[in-house]
Scaffold this motif. Structure first.
Motif, mmCIF file in Angstrom:
data_model
loop_
_atom_site.group_PDB
_atom_site.id
_atom_site.type_symbol
_atom_site.label_atom_id
_atom_site.label_comp_id
_atom_site.label_asym_id
_atom_site.label_seq_id
_atom_site.Cartn_x
_atom_site.Cartn_y
_atom_site.Cartn_z
ATOM 1 N N GLU A 30 41.277 43.771 38.259
ATOM 2 C CA GLU A 30 42.417 43.877 39.178
ATOM 3 C C GLU A 30 42.372 45.200 39.925
ATOM 4 O O GLU A 30 42.603 45.258 41.131
ATOM 5 C CB GLU A 30 43.737 43.775 38.422
ATOM 6 N N GLN A 31 42.063 46.269 39.202
ATOM 7 C CA GLN A 31 41.990 47.603 39.808
ATOM 8 C C GLN A 31 40.860 47.678 40.833
ATOM 9 O O GLN A 31 41.046 48.201 41.929
ATOM 10 C CB GLN A 31 41.775 48.641 38.709
ATOM 11 N N GLU A 32 39.709 47.149 40.485
ATOM 12 C CA GLU A 32 38.540 47.225 41.365
ATOM 13 C C GLU A 32 38.662 46.323 42.595
ATOM 14 O O GLU A 32 38.227 46.697 43.684
ATOM 15 C CB GLU A 32 37.267 46.865 40.592
ATOM 16 N N THR A 49 41.038 44.744 48.138
ATOM 17 C CA THR A 49 40.413 43.813 49.069
ATOM 18 C C THR A 49 40.944 42.394 48.931
ATOM 19 O O THR A 49 41.037 41.663 49.916
ATOM 20 C CB THR A 49 38.884 43.795 48.831
ATOM 21 N N PHE A 50 41.275 42.007 47.709
ATOM 22 C CA PHE A 50 41.701 40.639 47.410
ATOM 23 C C PHE A 50 43.024 40.639 46.672
ATOM 24 O O PHE A 50 43.360 41.597 45.987
ATOM 25 C CB PHE A 50 40.675 39.935 46.506
ATOM 26 N N GLU A 51 43.734 39.526 46.771
ATOM 27 C CA GLU A 51 44.827 39.276 45.851
ATOM 28 C C GLU A 51 44.172 38.757 44.579
ATOM 29 O O GLU A 51 43.446 37.754 44.612
ATOM 30 C CB GLU A 51 45.802 38.239 46.405
ATOM 31 N N VAL A 52 44.372 39.430 43.475
ATOM 32 C CA VAL A 52 43.729 39.055 42.222
ATOM 33 C C VAL A 52 44.708 38.225 41.389
ATOM 34 O O VAL A 52 45.795 38.683 41.048
ATOM 35 C CB VAL A 52 43.264 40.299 41.438
ATOM 36 N N LEU A 53 44.295 37.013 41.085
ATOM 37 C CA LEU A 53 45.070 36.118 40.239
ATOM 38 C C LEU A 53 44.440 36.142 38.861
ATOM 39 O O LEU A 53 43.220 36.024 38.736
ATOM 40 C CB LEU A 53 45.040 34.695 40.804
#
Length: 67
Positions: free
Chosen positions: A18-20, A24-28
């Protein structure tokens, strides 16, 4: 924003991804296969990649989807 689905029961691993990826992306995040399939059903069109632990205790990675 494009989404990446991260599937792993290890909270530290999902937090790191999630941190990385979060800039750039929405992390699900799904911590088991049931959650992963629910997210895929709800947001399939938005997900551009899936990062999965293939040894999840509740399923055989994303290669086996219950009917």
């Amino acid at each position: 924003m494009a989404c990446v689905l991260v599937v792993d029961e290890d909270a530290a691993a999902t937090a790191r991804l999630e941190q990385e990826l979060g800039g750039t992306f929405e992390v699900l995040v799904a911590h088991d296969m049931r959650q992963a399939f629910q997210i895929l059903d709800e947001r399939d069109a938005e997900i551009v990649a899936v990062i999965s632990d293939l040894m999840i205790p509740t399923g055989a990675g994303l290669f086996h989807r219950p009917k």
